[in-house]
Enzyme design. Structure first.
Site, mmCIF file in Angstrom:
data_model
loop_
_atom_site.group_PDB
_atom_site.id
_atom_site.type_symbol
_atom_site.label_atom_id
_atom_site.label_comp_id
_atom_site.label_asym_id
_atom_site.label_seq_id
_atom_site.Cartn_x
_atom_site.Cartn_y
_atom_site.Cartn_z
ATOM 1 C CD GLU A 110 33.067 27.428 -25.283
ATOM 2 O OE1 GLU A 110 33.445 27.161 -24.139
ATOM 3 O OE2 GLU A 110 32.515 26.595 -26.021
ATOM 4 C CG ASP A 127 25.362 20.446 -26.578
ATOM 5 O OD1 ASP A 127 26.361 20.319 -25.831
ATOM 6 O OD2 ASP A 127 25.016 19.571 -27.399
ATOM 7 C CB CYS A 151 21.605 23.248 -11.305
ATOM 8 S SG CYS A 151 22.359 24.282 -10.048
ATOM 9 C CG ASP A 211 28.209 24.569 -26.614
ATOM 10 O OD1 ASP A 211 29.374 24.868 -26.311
ATOM 11 O OD2 ASP A 211 27.728 23.438 -26.427
#
Ligand SMILES: [Zn+2]
Length: 370
Positions: free
Chosen positions: A272, A352, A343, A188
Protein backbone atom coordinates in the site's frame (compact mmCIF):
# COMPACT_ATOMS: atom_id res chain seq x y z
CA UNK A 1 20.17 0.39 -21.14
CA UNK A 2 18.97 2.15 -18.05
CA UNK A 3 20.94 4.35 -15.71
CA UNK A 4 20.95 3.08 -12.14
CA UNK A 5 22.21 4.57 -8.92
CA UNK A 6 23.72 2.82 -5.99
CA UNK A 7 25.28 4.17 -2.82
CA UNK A 8 28.07 2.58 -0.81
CA UNK A 9 28.69 3.64 2.76
CA UNK A 10 32.04 3.15 4.45
CA UNK A 11 33.58 4.07 7.77
CA UNK A 12 36.16 6.80 7.41
CA UNK A 13 39.20 7.47 9.61
CA UNK A 14 40.30 11.07 9.18
CA UNK A 15 43.39 12.40 10.96
CA UNK A 16 42.75 15.01 13.66
CA UNK A 17 43.57 17.69 11.18
CA UNK A 18 41.18 16.30 8.57
CA UNK A 19 38.46 15.79 11.18
CA UNK A 20 38.76 19.45 12.07
CA UNK A 21 38.25 20.48 8.44
CA UNK A 22 35.29 18.11 8.15
CA UNK A 23 33.62 19.57 11.22
CA UNK A 24 34.35 23.07 9.98
CA UNK A 25 32.62 22.15 6.71
CA UNK A 26 29.55 20.88 8.59
CA UNK A 27 29.43 24.24 10.37
CA UNK A 28 29.86 26.28 7.19
CA UNK A 29 27.20 24.30 5.35
CA UNK A 30 24.81 24.84 8.24
CA UNK A 31 25.70 28.53 8.41
CA UNK A 32 25.11 29.09 4.71
CA UNK A 33 21.88 27.08 4.76
CA UNK A 34 20.52 29.08 7.67
CA UNK A 35 21.61 32.39 6.16
CA UNK A 36 19.89 31.61 2.89
CA UNK A 37 16.81 30.37 4.68
CA UNK A 38 16.61 33.52 6.80
CA UNK A 39 16.79 35.70 3.70
CA UNK A 40 14.25 33.67 1.82
CA UNK A 41 12.00 33.57 4.84
CA UNK A 42 11.83 37.33 4.84
CA UNK A 43 10.62 37.34 1.26
CA UNK A 44 8.22 34.57 2.07
CA UNK A 45 6.78 36.30 5.04
CA UNK A 46 6.05 39.65 3.39
CA UNK A 47 3.78 38.81 0.48
CA UNK A 48 2.29 35.81 2.18
CA UNK A 49 -0.47 35.05 -0.25
CA UNK A 50 1.29 35.14 -3.58
CA UNK A 51 3.23 31.94 -4.09
CA UNK A 52 3.64 32.58 -7.81
CA UNK A 53 5.50 35.81 -7.14
CA UNK A 54 7.62 34.11 -4.51
CA UNK A 55 8.77 31.45 -6.92
CA UNK A 56 10.21 34.16 -9.17
CA UNK A 57 12.12 35.98 -6.44
CA UNK A 58 15.87 35.80 -6.96
CA UNK A 59 17.43 33.76 -4.20
CA UNK A 60 20.69 34.21 -2.36
CA UNK A 61 23.65 31.99 -3.25
CA UNK A 62 26.65 30.91 -1.15
CA UNK A 63 28.91 33.09 -3.33
CA UNK A 64 27.21 36.16 -1.90
CA UNK A 65 28.26 35.31 1.64
CA UNK A 66 31.85 34.50 0.77
CA UNK A 67 32.63 38.19 0.42
CA UNK A 68 31.30 38.97 3.84
CA UNK A 69 32.47 35.81 5.60
CA UNK A 70 35.95 35.08 4.27
CA UNK A 71 36.32 31.88 6.26
CA UNK A 72 33.72 30.20 4.05
CA UNK A 73 36.44 30.05 1.40
CA UNK A 74 38.40 27.60 3.53
CA UNK A 75 35.94 24.75 2.96
CA UNK A 76 34.79 22.74 -0.05
CA UNK A 77 32.72 25.11 -2.18
CA UNK A 78 30.73 22.23 -3.68
CA UNK A 79 29.46 21.40 -0.20
CA UNK A 80 28.14 24.95 0.10
CA UNK A 81 26.55 24.74 -3.35
CA UNK A 82 24.78 21.58 -2.26
CA UNK A 83 23.39 23.38 0.76
CA UNK A 84 21.70 25.72 -1.68
CA UNK A 85 20.33 22.81 -3.72
CA UNK A 86 19.00 21.19 -0.56
CA UNK A 87 17.24 24.36 0.44
CA UNK A 88 15.74 24.66 -3.05
CA UNK A 89 14.49 21.10 -2.77
CA UNK A 90 13.00 21.75 0.66
CA UNK A 91 11.15 24.77 -0.75
CA UNK A 92 9.92 22.86 -3.76
CA UNK A 93 8.42 20.10 -1.67
CA UNK A 94 6.89 22.72 0.60
CA UNK A 95 5.23 24.41 -2.39
CA UNK A 96 4.03 21.07 -3.65
CA UNK A 97 2.46 20.40 -0.27
CA UNK A 98 4.67 17.40 0.48
CA UNK A 99 6.57 18.92 3.38
CA UNK A 100 6.45 21.53 6.08
CA UNK A 101 8.14 24.89 5.69
CA UNK A 102 11.96 24.42 5.83
CA UNK A 103 13.47 24.72 9.29
CA UNK A 104 16.76 26.15 10.46
CA UNK A 105 19.46 23.54 10.97
CA UNK A 106 20.92 23.19 14.43
CA UNK A 107 23.97 21.34 15.67
CA UNK A 108 21.64 18.63 16.85
CA UNK A 109 20.73 17.76 13.26
CA UNK A 110 22.62 15.00 11.54
CA UNK A 111 26.01 16.46 10.73
CA UNK A 112 26.84 15.95 7.09
CA UNK A 113 27.83 17.56 3.82
CA UNK A 114 27.73 16.45 0.21
CA UNK A 115 30.30 17.09 -2.47
CA UNK A 116 30.33 16.20 -6.17
CA UNK A 117 32.79 14.76 -8.62
CA UNK A 118 34.30 17.45 -10.83
CA UNK A 119 37.49 16.89 -12.84
CA UNK A 120 38.91 14.06 -10.78
CA UNK A 121 38.64 15.91 -7.46
CA UNK A 122 37.37 12.69 -5.87
CA UNK A 123 39.16 9.39 -6.27
CA UNK A 124 38.73 6.11 -4.49
CA UNK A 125 41.99 4.26 -4.10
CA UNK A 126 43.18 1.29 -2.11
CA UNK A 127 41.97 2.01 1.44
CA UNK A 128 41.90 5.74 0.85
CA UNK A 129 39.69 8.35 -0.74
CA UNK A 130 40.75 11.67 -2.16
CA UNK A 131 38.33 14.45 -1.23
CA UNK A 132 38.31 18.19 -1.89
CA UNK A 133 40.22 20.16 0.77
CA UNK A 134 41.04 16.96 2.68
CA UNK A 135 43.38 15.15 0.30
CA UNK A 136 43.71 11.46 1.17
CA UNK A 137 41.44 10.12 3.91
CA UNK A 138 41.65 6.57 5.22
CA UNK A 139 38.53 4.46 4.61
CA UNK A 140 37.58 0.95 5.54
CA UNK A 141 36.16 -0.30 2.29
CA UNK A 142 34.41 -3.51 3.28
CA UNK A 143 33.04 -4.10 -0.19
CA UNK A 144 34.23 -3.53 -3.72
CA UNK A 145 32.58 -0.98 -5.96
CA UNK A 146 32.34 -2.57 -9.42
CA UNK A 147 34.62 -0.87 -11.95
CA UNK A 148 31.73 0.07 -14.25
CA UNK A 149 30.22 2.21 -11.50
CA UNK A 150 31.01 5.90 -11.88
CA UNK A 151 31.24 7.98 -8.71
CA UNK A 152 28.88 10.97 -8.83
CA UNK A 153 28.87 12.41 -5.33
CA UNK A 154 30.01 11.76 -1.78
CA UNK A 155 28.35 12.54 1.51
CA UNK A 156 30.57 12.87 4.57
CA UNK A 157 28.80 12.45 7.89
CA UNK A 158 29.52 12.13 11.58
CA UNK A 159 27.45 9.99 13.91
CA UNK A 160 26.47 11.31 17.31
CA UNK A 161 29.08 9.10 18.94
CA UNK A 162 31.74 10.76 16.80
CA UNK A 163 32.35 8.20 14.04
CA UNK A 164 32.93 9.39 10.50
CA UNK A 165 31.33 7.85 7.43
CA UNK A 166 31.37 8.41 3.72
CA UNK A 167 28.50 7.50 1.46
CA UNK A 168 29.60 7.20 -2.17
CA UNK A 169 26.86 7.62 -4.74
CA UNK A 170 27.57 5.82 -8.01
CA UNK A 171 25.87 5.58 -11.36
CA UNK A 172 26.00 2.70 -13.78
CA UNK A 173 24.28 1.42 -16.87
CA UNK A 174 22.39 -1.77 -16.64
CA UNK A 175 20.50 -3.87 -19.09
CA UNK A 176 17.39 -5.11 -17.38
CA UNK A 177 15.12 -7.65 -18.91
CA UNK A 178 11.61 -7.50 -17.54
CA UNK A 179 10.71 -10.70 -15.79
CA UNK A 180 7.49 -12.41 -16.62
CA UNK A 181 5.30 -12.12 -13.57
CA UNK A 182 4.25 -15.40 -12.09
CA UNK A 183 4.70 -15.20 -8.36
CA UNK A 184 3.07 -12.24 -6.62
CA UNK A 185 3.01 -11.45 -2.93
CA UNK A 186 1.00 -8.83 -1.06
CA UNK A 187 2.26 -7.18 2.14
CA UNK A 188 0.16 -5.58 4.81
CA UNK A 189 2.08 -3.05 6.93
CA UNK A 190 2.21 -4.07 10.59
CA UNK A 191 2.92 -1.69 13.43
CA UNK A 192 4.46 -4.37 15.60
CA UNK A 193 6.96 -6.18 13.46
CA UNK A 194 7.07 -5.11 9.85
CA UNK A 195 4.41 -6.77 7.71
CA UNK A 196 2.09 -9.74 7.29
CA UNK A 197 2.25 -11.29 3.84
CA UNK A 198 -0.45 -12.88 1.69
CA UNK A 199 0.74 -16.32 2.72
CA UNK A 200 -0.11 -15.42 6.31
CA UNK A 201 3.54 -15.11 7.40
CA UNK A 202 4.53 -12.37 9.83
CA UNK A 203 7.84 -10.58 9.46
CA UNK A 204 8.88 -9.91 13.01
CA UNK A 205 12.06 -8.22 14.09
CA UNK A 206 14.49 -10.73 15.61
CA UNK A 207 14.66 -11.18 19.36
CA UNK A 208 18.15 -9.70 19.72
CA UNK A 209 16.89 -6.53 18.07
CA UNK A 210 13.95 -6.20 20.46
CA UNK A 211 16.31 -6.81 23.38
CA UNK A 212 18.57 -4.05 22.11
CA UNK A 213 15.58 -1.69 21.96
CA UNK A 214 14.82 -2.46 25.59
CA UNK A 215 18.41 -1.78 26.50
CA UNK A 216 18.26 1.52 24.63
CA UNK A 217 15.12 2.58 26.50
CA UNK A 218 16.80 1.72 29.80
CA UNK A 219 19.94 3.72 29.02
CA UNK A 220 17.82 6.63 27.81
CA UNK A 221 15.97 6.67 31.13
CA UNK A 222 19.31 6.73 32.92
CA UNK A 223 20.39 9.66 30.78
CA UNK A 224 17.26 11.62 31.61
CA UNK A 225 17.99 11.27 35.32
CA UNK A 226 21.50 12.71 35.01
CA UNK A 227 22.29 16.37 35.36
CA UNK A 228 22.40 17.91 31.90
CA UNK A 229 25.91 18.94 30.91
CA UNK A 230 27.65 17.05 33.74
CA UNK A 231 30.50 14.68 32.92
CA UNK A 232 28.34 11.66 33.80
CA UNK A 233 25.64 12.96 31.53
CA UNK A 234 28.16 13.35 28.69
CA UNK A 235 29.42 9.81 29.17
CA UNK A 236 25.90 8.45 29.25
CA UNK A 237 24.94 10.40 26.16
CA UNK A 238 27.72 8.72 24.19
CA UNK A 239 26.62 5.34 25.51
CA UNK A 240 23.07 6.04 24.30
CA UNK A 241 24.34 7.24 20.92
CA UNK A 242 26.37 4.05 20.48
CA UNK A 243 23.36 1.85 21.21
CA UNK A 244 21.24 3.92 18.85
CA UNK A 245 23.77 3.32 16.11
CA UNK A 246 23.76 -0.39 16.85
CA UNK A 247 19.95 -0.48 16.77
CA UNK A 248 19.93 1.37 13.45
CA UNK A 249 22.45 -1.07 11.98
CA UNK A 250 20.58 -4.13 13.17
CA UNK A 251 17.37 -2.73 11.75
CA UNK A 252 18.99 -1.99 8.42
CA UNK A 253 20.47 -5.49 8.20
CA UNK A 254 17.11 -7.02 8.97
CA UNK A 255 15.40 -4.89 6.33
CA UNK A 256 18.04 -5.85 3.75
CA UNK A 257 17.59 -9.50 4.62
CA UNK A 258 13.78 -9.44 4.45
CA UNK A 259 13.64 -7.48 1.20
CA UNK A 260 16.22 -9.77 -0.39
CA UNK A 261 14.24 -12.82 0.60
CA UNK A 262 11.03 -11.44 -0.90
CA UNK A 263 12.72 -10.43 -4.15
CA UNK A 264 14.34 -13.85 -4.47
CA UNK A 265 11.03 -15.68 -4.14
CA UNK A 266 8.66 -13.41 -6.07
CA UNK A 267 8.35 -11.54 -9.37
CA UNK A 268 6.17 -8.74 -8.02
CA UNK A 269 5.58 -7.37 -4.54
CA UNK A 270 2.42 -5.41 -3.79
CA UNK A 271 2.27 -2.83 -1.02
CA UNK A 272 0.00 0.00 0.00
CA UNK A 273 1.25 3.48 -0.79
CA UNK A 274 1.22 4.66 2.80
CA UNK A 275 1.90 8.19 3.87
CA UNK A 276 3.98 7.47 6.94
CA UNK A 277 4.20 11.05 8.13
CA UNK A 278 0.46 11.54 7.96
CA UNK A 279 -0.11 8.18 9.54
CA UNK A 280 2.11 8.68 12.55
CA UNK A 281 0.45 12.01 13.20
CA UNK A 282 -3.07 10.71 12.71
CA UNK A 283 -2.60 7.61 14.79
CA UNK A 284 -0.43 9.31 17.40
CA UNK A 285 2.07 6.50 17.15
CA UNK A 286 4.61 9.24 16.81
CA UNK A 287 8.15 8.05 16.54
CA UNK A 288 7.43 4.35 16.47
CA UNK A 289 6.05 4.36 12.93
CA UNK A 290 9.25 5.93 11.65
CA UNK A 291 11.36 3.59 13.78
CA UNK A 292 9.50 0.64 12.39
CA UNK A 293 11.57 1.05 9.23
CA UNK A 294 8.80 0.65 6.68
CA UNK A 295 10.03 3.53 4.53
CA UNK A 296 13.57 2.17 4.37
CA UNK A 297 12.23 -1.31 3.75
CA UNK A 298 10.16 -0.25 0.74
CA UNK A 299 13.09 1.66 -0.77
CA UNK A 300 15.25 -1.48 -0.46
CA UNK A 301 12.48 -3.52 -2.05
CA UNK A 302 12.15 -1.01 -4.86
CA UNK A 303 15.77 -1.08 -5.98
CA UNK A 304 16.29 -4.80 -5.40
CA UNK A 305 13.24 -5.61 -7.53
CA UNK A 306 14.25 -3.12 -10.20
CA UNK A 307 17.73 -4.62 -10.48
CA UNK A 308 16.15 -7.92 -11.42
CA UNK A 309 13.51 -6.59 -13.78
CA UNK A 310 10.82 -7.33 -11.22
CA UNK A 311 8.11 -5.02 -9.99
CA UNK A 312 6.98 -3.17 -6.93
CA UNK A 313 3.29 -2.38 -7.19
CA UNK A 314 1.94 0.37 -4.97
CA UNK A 315 -1.79 0.40 -4.53
CA UNK A 316 -3.81 3.45 -3.58
CA UNK A 317 -3.74 4.29 0.10
CA UNK A 318 -7.51 4.62 0.07
CA UNK A 319 -8.00 1.06 -1.18
CA UNK A 320 -10.12 -0.61 1.56
CA UNK A 321 -7.71 -3.48 2.21
CA UNK A 322 -8.81 -3.91 5.83
CA UNK A 323 -12.56 -3.59 5.27
CA UNK A 324 -12.86 -6.01 2.35
CA UNK A 325 -13.55 -9.72 2.65
CA UNK A 326 -10.81 -11.49 0.72
CA UNK A 327 -13.15 -14.35 -0.12
CA UNK A 328 -16.40 -12.77 -1.35
CA UNK A 329 -15.34 -9.12 -1.79
CA UNK A 330 -18.02 -7.58 0.41
CA UNK A 331 -17.06 -4.54 2.47
CA UNK A 332 -17.78 -3.84 6.13
CA UNK A 333 -16.42 -1.71 8.96
CA UNK A 334 -13.94 -3.45 11.22
CA UNK A 335 -12.84 -2.06 14.57
CA UNK A 336 -9.17 -1.81 15.52
CA UNK A 337 -9.88 -4.18 18.41
CA UNK A 338 -11.17 -6.95 16.14
CA UNK A 339 -8.22 -9.20 15.41
CA UNK A 340 -10.05 -11.41 12.93
CA UNK A 341 -12.18 -10.65 9.91
CA UNK A 342 -15.44 -12.53 10.05
CA UNK A 343 -17.79 -12.45 7.11
CA UNK A 344 -21.30 -13.76 6.40
CA UNK A 345 -19.79 -15.84 3.60
CA UNK A 346 -18.02 -17.93 6.20
CA UNK A 347 -14.56 -16.35 6.12
CA UNK A 348 -12.85 -16.16 9.52
CA UNK A 349 -9.30 -14.95 9.13
CA UNK A 350 -6.59 -12.96 10.92
CA UNK A 351 -7.31 -9.35 9.95
CA UNK A 352 -3.80 -8.59 8.66
CA UNK A 353 -3.66 -11.80 6.66
CA UNK A 354 -7.03 -10.89 5.14
CA UNK A 355 -5.68 -7.41 4.25
CA UNK A 356 -2.54 -8.87 2.68
CA UNK A 357 -4.69 -11.13 0.49
CA UNK A 358 -6.72 -8.12 -0.66
CA UNK A 359 -3.56 -6.16 -1.38
CA UNK A 360 -2.21 -9.02 -3.46
CA UNK A 361 -5.49 -9.29 -5.43
CA UNK A 362 -5.58 -5.57 -6.11
CA UNK A 363 -1.94 -5.68 -7.23
CA UNK A 364 -2.66 -8.49 -9.67
CA UNK A 365 -5.60 -6.53 -11.03
CA UNK A 366 -3.36 -3.47 -11.58
CA UNK A 367 -0.60 -5.55 -13.18
CA UNK A 368 -3.12 -7.10 -15.57
CA UNK A 369 -4.56 -3.73 -16.58
CA UNK A 370 -1.18 -2.03 -17.05
ZN1 LIG B 1 -17.06 -12.71 2.63
Amino acid sequence: MAKQNKAYKFRMYPTDEQALIIRKTFGCVRFVYNKMLAERKETYECPKDDKEVLKKVKHPTPAKYKKEFEWLKEVDSLALANAQLNLDKAYKSFFKGNAKFPKFKSKRHKQSYTTNVVNGNIQLLEGRIKLPKLKMVKVKQHREIPSEHKIKACTVSMSSSGKYYISILTEYEMEIESKEIEKVVGLDFAMDGLFVDSEGEKANYPKFYRQMLEKLAKEQRKLSRKKKGSSNWKKQRIRVAKIQEKVANQRKNFLHHKSKELVMNHDAVVIEDLDMKGMSQALKFGKSVADNGWGMFTSFLQYKLKEQGKQLVKIDKWFPSTKTCSKCGSIKEIKLSERTYQCACGLDLDRDYNSALNIKKEGIRLLASA
